[in-house]
Design a protein around this motif. Structure first.
Motif, PDB file in Angstrom:
ATOM      1  N   LYS A 315       0.827  -1.344  -0.006  1.00  0.00           N
ATOM      2  CA  LYS A 315      -0.053  -0.065  -0.172  1.00  0.00           C
ATOM      3  C   LYS A 315       0.891   1.253  -0.048  1.00  0.00           C
ATOM      4  CE  LYS A 315      -4.013   0.566   1.840  1.00  0.00           C
ATOM      5  NZ  LYS A 315      -4.896   0.433   2.591  1.00  0.00           N
ATOM      6  N   ILE A 316       0.540   2.119  -0.973  1.00  0.00           N
ATOM      7  CA  ILE A 316       1.702   3.305  -1.340  1.00  0.00           C
ATOM      8  C   ILE A 316       0.861   4.464  -0.148  1.00  0.00           C
ATOM      9  CG2 ILE A 316       2.525   4.878  -2.665  1.00  0.00           C
ATOM     10  CD1 ILE A 316       2.100   3.140  -5.161  1.00  0.00           C
ATOM     11  N   ASP A 317       1.875   4.839   0.594  1.00  0.00           N
ATOM     12  CA  ASP A 317       1.417   5.648   1.678  1.00  0.00           C
ATOM     13  C   ASP A 317       0.926   7.182   0.953  1.00  0.00           C
ATOM     14  OD1 ASP A 317       1.161   6.606   4.489  1.00  0.00           O
ATOM     15  OD2 ASP A 317       2.595   8.336   3.594  1.00  0.00           O
ATOM     16  N   ARG A 318       0.141   7.877   1.430  1.00  0.00           N
ATOM     17  CA  ARG A 318      -0.845   8.722   0.851  1.00  0.00           C
ATOM     18  C   ARG A 318       0.252  10.190   0.851  1.00  0.00           C
ATOM     19  NH1 ARG A 318      -5.595   9.471   2.800  1.00  0.00           N
ATOM     20  NH2 ARG A 318      -5.559   7.717   3.708  1.00  0.00           N
ATOM     21  N   SER A 319       1.303  10.137   1.636  1.00  0.00           N
ATOM     22  CA  SER A 319       2.338  11.369   1.602  1.00  0.00           C
ATOM     23  C   SER A 319       3.018  11.302   0.308  1.00  0.00           C
ATOM     24  CB  SER A 319       3.303  11.177   2.843  1.00  0.00           C
ATOM     25  OG  SER A 319       3.997   9.770   2.814  1.00  0.00           O
ATOM     26  N   PHE A 320       3.005  10.150  -0.331  1.00  0.00           N
ATOM     27  CA  PHE A 320       3.771  10.331  -1.739  1.00  0.00           C
ATOM     28  C   PHE A 320       2.720  10.563  -2.651  1.00  0.00           C
ATOM     29  CE2 PHE A 320       6.193   6.987   0.805  1.00  0.00           C
ATOM     30  CZ  PHE A 320       7.097   7.820   0.863  1.00  0.00           C
ATOM     31  N   ILE A 321       1.576  10.270  -2.461  1.00  0.00           N
ATOM     32  CA  ILE A 321       0.474  10.730  -3.603  1.00  0.00           C
ATOM     33  C   ILE A 321       0.018  12.257  -3.458  1.00  0.00           C
ATOM     34  CG2 ILE A 321      -1.644   9.970  -4.131  1.00  0.00           C
ATOM     35  CD1 ILE A 321       0.388   7.623  -4.642  1.00  0.00           C
ATOM     36  N   LYS A 322      -0.056  12.619  -2.458  1.00  0.00           N
ATOM     37  CA  LYS A 322      -0.733  13.987  -2.269  1.00  0.00           C
ATOM     38  C   LYS A 322      -0.169  15.017  -3.339  1.00  0.00           C
ATOM     39  CE  LYS A 322       2.117  15.930   1.545  1.00  0.00           C
ATOM     40  NZ  LYS A 322       2.157  16.277   2.889  1.00  0.00           N
ATOM     41  N   ASP A 323       0.951  15.030  -3.653  1.00  0.00           N
ATOM     42  CA  ASP A 323       1.325  16.166  -4.439  1.00  0.00           C
ATOM     43  C   ASP A 323       1.754  15.894  -5.994  1.00  0.00           C
ATOM     44  OD1 ASP A 323       1.165  18.019  -2.654  1.00  0.00           O
ATOM     45  OD2 ASP A 323       3.133  17.595  -1.657  1.00  0.00           O
ATOM     46  N   GLU A 354      -6.976  11.925  -4.756  1.00  0.00           N
ATOM     47  CA  GLU A 354      -8.121  13.007  -4.401  1.00  0.00           C
ATOM     48  C   GLU A 354      -7.968  13.978  -5.633  1.00  0.00           C
ATOM     49  OE1 GLU A 354      -6.779  15.587  -1.002  1.00  0.00           O
ATOM     50  OE2 GLU A 354      -7.058  13.931   0.090  1.00  0.00           O
ATOM     51  N   THR A 355      -7.341  13.555  -6.790  1.00  0.00           N
ATOM     52  CA  THR A 355      -7.620  14.420  -7.921  1.00  0.00           C
ATOM     53  C   THR A 355      -7.664  13.298  -9.149  1.00  0.00           C
ATOM     54  OG1 THR A 355      -5.187  14.714  -8.448  1.00  0.00           O
ATOM     55  CG2 THR A 355      -6.342  16.418  -6.740  1.00  0.00           C
ATOM     56  N   ASP A 356      -7.979  14.043 -10.096  1.00  0.00           N
ATOM     57  CA  ASP A 356      -8.274  13.425 -11.535  1.00  0.00           C
ATOM     58  C   ASP A 356      -6.509  13.135 -11.946  1.00  0.00           C
ATOM     59  OD1 ASP A 356     -10.673  13.007 -11.873  1.00  0.00           O
ATOM     60  OD2 ASP A 356     -10.932  14.771 -12.696  1.00  0.00           O
ATOM     61  N   GLU A 357      -5.686  14.283 -11.674  1.00  0.00           N
ATOM     62  CA  GLU A 357      -4.505  13.991 -12.064  1.00  0.00           C
ATOM     63  C   GLU A 357      -3.456  12.997 -11.469  1.00  0.00           C
ATOM     64  OE1 GLU A 357      -5.659  18.177 -12.843  1.00  0.00           O
ATOM     65  OE2 GLU A 357      -5.813  16.783 -11.067  1.00  0.00           O
ATOM     66  N   GLN A 371      -7.714   3.992  -3.439  1.00  0.00           N
ATOM     67  CA  GLN A 371      -8.575   4.246  -2.626  1.00  0.00           C
ATOM     68  C   GLN A 371      -8.468   5.684  -2.322  1.00  0.00           C
ATOM     69  OE1 GLN A 371      -7.477   1.367   0.801  1.00  0.00           O
ATOM     70  NE2 GLN A 371      -8.180   3.426   1.845  1.00  0.00           N
ATOM     71  N   GLY A 372      -9.526   6.492  -1.862  1.00  0.00           N
ATOM     72  CA  GLY A 372      -9.344   8.060  -1.422  1.00  0.00           C
ATOM     73  C   GLY A 372     -10.587   8.654  -1.798  1.00  0.00           C
ATOM     74  N   TYR A 373     -10.640   9.997  -1.351  1.00  0.00           N
ATOM     75  CA  TYR A 373     -11.771  10.764  -1.551  1.00  0.00           C
ATOM     76  C   TYR A 373     -12.293  10.929  -3.034  1.00  0.00           C
ATOM     77  CZ  TYR A 373     -12.225  11.617   3.378  1.00  0.00           C
ATOM     78  OH  TYR A 373     -12.626  11.467   4.807  1.00  0.00           O
ATOM     79  N   LEU A 374     -11.426  11.054  -3.905  1.00  0.00           N
ATOM     80  CA  LEU A 374     -11.885  11.044  -5.317  1.00  0.00           C
ATOM     81  C   LEU A 374     -13.140  10.095  -5.650  1.00  0.00           C
ATOM     82  CD1 LEU A 374     -11.307  12.306  -7.982  1.00  0.00           C
ATOM     83  CD2 LEU A 374      -9.850  10.704  -8.475  1.00  0.00           C
ATOM     84  N   TYR A 375     -12.701   8.980  -5.051  1.00  0.00           N
ATOM     85  CA  TYR A 375     -13.739   7.909  -5.358  1.00  0.00           C
ATOM     86  C   TYR A 375     -14.981   7.647  -4.177  1.00  0.00           C
ATOM     87  CZ  TYR A 375      -9.313   6.887  -7.437  1.00  0.00           C
ATOM     88  OH  TYR A 375      -8.260   7.080  -8.533  1.00  0.00           O
ATOM     89  N   SER A 376     -14.400   7.762  -2.884  1.00  0.00           N
ATOM     90  CA  SER A 376     -15.341   7.770  -1.893  1.00  0.00           C
ATOM     91  C   SER A 376     -14.580   8.120  -0.588  1.00  0.00           C
ATOM     92  CB  SER A 376     -15.994   6.314  -1.739  1.00  0.00           C
ATOM     93  OG  SER A 376     -16.959   6.221  -0.669  1.00  0.00           O
ATOM     94  N   ARG A 377     -15.561   8.877   0.161  1.00  0.00           N
ATOM     95  CA  ARG A 377     -15.022   8.855   1.666  1.00  0.00           C
ATOM     96  C   ARG A 377     -15.206   7.650   2.556  1.00  0.00           C
ATOM     97  NH1 ARG A 377     -19.800   9.435   4.566  1.00  0.00           N
ATOM     98  NH2 ARG A 377     -21.366   9.930   3.319  1.00  0.00           N
ATOM     99  N   PRO A 378     -14.781   7.540   3.592  1.00  0.00           N
ATOM    100  CA  PRO A 378     -15.334   6.039   4.490  1.00  0.00           C
ATOM    101  C   PRO A 378     -16.852   6.407   4.832  1.00  0.00           C
ATOM    102  CG  PRO A 378     -13.269   7.199   5.469  1.00  0.00           C
ATOM    103  CD  PRO A 378     -13.663   7.815   4.357  1.00  0.00           C
ATOM    104  N   LEU A 379     -17.533   4.878   4.362  1.00  0.00           N
ATOM    105  CA  LEU A 379     -18.865   5.190   4.525  1.00  0.00           C
ATOM    106  C   LEU A 379     -19.328   4.258   5.442  1.00  0.00           C
ATOM    107  CD1 LEU A 379     -19.486   4.866   0.648  1.00  0.00           C
ATOM    108  CD2 LEU A 379     -19.732   6.906   2.162  1.00  0.00           C
ATOM    109  N   ASN A 380     -20.521   4.241   5.922  1.00  0.00           N
ATOM    110  CA  ASN A 380     -20.947   3.100   7.183  1.00  0.00           C
ATOM    111  C   ASN A 380     -21.657   2.066   6.139  1.00  0.00           C
ATOM    112  OD1 ASN A 380     -23.764   3.750   6.112  1.00  0.00           O
ATOM    113  ND2 ASN A 380     -23.839   5.156   7.670  1.00  0.00           N
ATOM    114  N   ALA A 381     -22.093   1.101   6.770  1.00  0.00           N
ATOM    115  CA  ALA A 381     -22.261  -0.404   6.126  1.00  0.00           C
ATOM    116  C   ALA A 381     -23.561  -0.133   5.093  1.00  0.00           C
ATOM    117  CB  ALA A 381     -22.558  -1.377   6.852  1.00  0.00           C
TER     118      ALA A 381
END
Length: 392
Positions: A315-323, A354-357, A371-381
């Motif tokens: 799982k690639i950490d989000r810190s590398f993805i954000k920018d 979080e972005t299309d880019e 996974q990420g907010y571009l597709y979905s935030r955490p949701l209940n069941a």
């Protein structure tokens, strides 16, 4: 001044208590050597020392002494052919503003020391009334956390994971939330560290695992197509509990196929406890569960260990993805992790999209899932079920 040695447990665990005792003796000699005759140096127990200084007129004078105390740890300790670098953290209380008796002054200096530890260790901190309020709030929070499991205050949310090539919802990561009566819905980064420090992470971790597995079984029986559920496993769950038996029991209770459960273990823990981690992961693999290294890239992986780990995913950490794609370092590291995963025939998933880019970049580089907010935030069941119904 209340002084505590940083990471002293590692010396006792790694080199044995006789070496640890010699460290304490040398530290005591160094502290005594820089103190005046009228000052007092006392070992309070364990790796904690108290320094009592008279004729200190103000906080500036105390700061100068504290800096001098920290400086005695700059030179390594030579003990039994070992060259050890030891640091310390100090908390300072002043009479009479911070207390008019010994017990109060010690308590407040101890509170200041723990605050300094939380801020990064190897430094000193003065006591303030705000620290006492924070400590009381933390104590109350911890007491309430102990009752939360019995009071059914926890909830599990699920963040969907998607296959990049097809866009299909393949799985989800289970994320705990605390429905705290005082603050409302509390995210895990605000209470999980506390649960890890006081041992509550073991019963809480088992509860999360059982809830997540039971929910996935319910979805599957309802005809929803979901491959797996990801559950985070803390280092303490592996170190201080029989995680293998726990997983077996949960799978038996929920009747979930082992392959549908993916355990996510942080890279930093695996590298700290490499040999034990490998042995435990191999036992878990025999059960049939999937295994993933979480936050990959943030630790210090040894490739010789990495190739021995019986894992399925990185799982690639989000810190590398954000920018991405504007940060050249993030781009280079992410490309390298994807290439490494492919070469080792591992599935690679990126989190925090979080972005299309970012989506386009990961698709181009051959990342498997996201996974990420571009597709979905955490949701209940129930919200997850609505996504399944739309897809169907």
């Amino acid at each position: 001044m209340f002084l505590d040695l940083d990471n002293f447990k590692q010396i006792n665990d790694g080199l044995g208590h006789p070496v640890g005792d010699k460290v304490l003796q040398k530290v005591a000699r160094r502290l005594s050597a820089i103190m005046r005759d009228e000052d007092t140096v006392a070992r309070m127990g364990g790796d904690e020392f108290a320094l009592v200084l008279g004729d200190i007129s103000d906080s500036m004078g105390a700061s100068q002494v504290a800096s001098k105390v920290l400086s005695v740890f700059e030179a390594p300790l030579e003990i039994d052919h070992h060259r050890l670098y030891v640091t310390s953290t100090l908390g300072i209380s002043l009479y009479p503003s911070d207390g008019e008796n010994v017990a109060t002054l010690l308590k407040n200096a101890d509170t200041a020391m723990y605050h300094a530890k939380e801020e990064g260790k190897n430094q000193f901190c003065f006591y303030t009334d705000d620290l006492n309020s924070e400590a009381l709030e933390k104590l109350n929070l911890e007491n309430d956390l102990r009752e939360a499991l019995n009071n059914d205050e926890f909830e599990v949310y699920y963040q969907p994971q998607y296959e990049l090539s097809s866009g299909r919802l393949t799985g989800a990561e289970a994320l705990i939330r605390w429905n705290y009566k005082e603050l409302g819905l509390v995210p895990p980064d605000e209470f999980i560290p506390m649960a890890e420090s006081n041992g509550l992470i073991i019963p809480i971790g088992r509860w999360i695992m059982k809830q997540a597995c039971s929910q996935v079984k319910t979805w599957q029986e309802a005809g929803f197509d979901i491959d797996r559920i990801g559950v985070n496993v803390a280092g303490q769950q592996i170190q201080n509990s029989d995680i293998v038996e726990t997983v077996k029991d949960v799978l038996k209770e929920t009747k979930l196929e082992p392959a549908c459960l993916e355990l996510e273990i942080t890279e930093s823990f695996i590298m700290q406890q490499a040999e034990k981690a490998i042995s435990t992961l191999e036992e878990l693999r025999k059960i049939g569960v999937a295994l993933a290294i979480d936050d990959f890239g943030t630790g210090y992986s040894s490739l010789s260990y990495l190739k021995r780990l019986p894992i399925d995913r990185l799982k690639i950490d989000r810190s590398f993805i954000k920018d991405i794609p504007y940060d050249s370092d993030g781009v280079a590291i992410t490309k390298a992790i994807i290439a490494l995963g492919k070469s080792m025939q591992l599935n690679v998933i990126a989190e925090g999209i979080e972005t299309d880019e970012q989506h386009d970049f990961l698709t181009e580089k051959g990342c498997d899932e996201v996974q990420g907010y571009l597709y979905s935030r955490p949701l209940n069941a129930q919200e997850i079920e609505e996504i399944f119904q739309k897809e169907n």
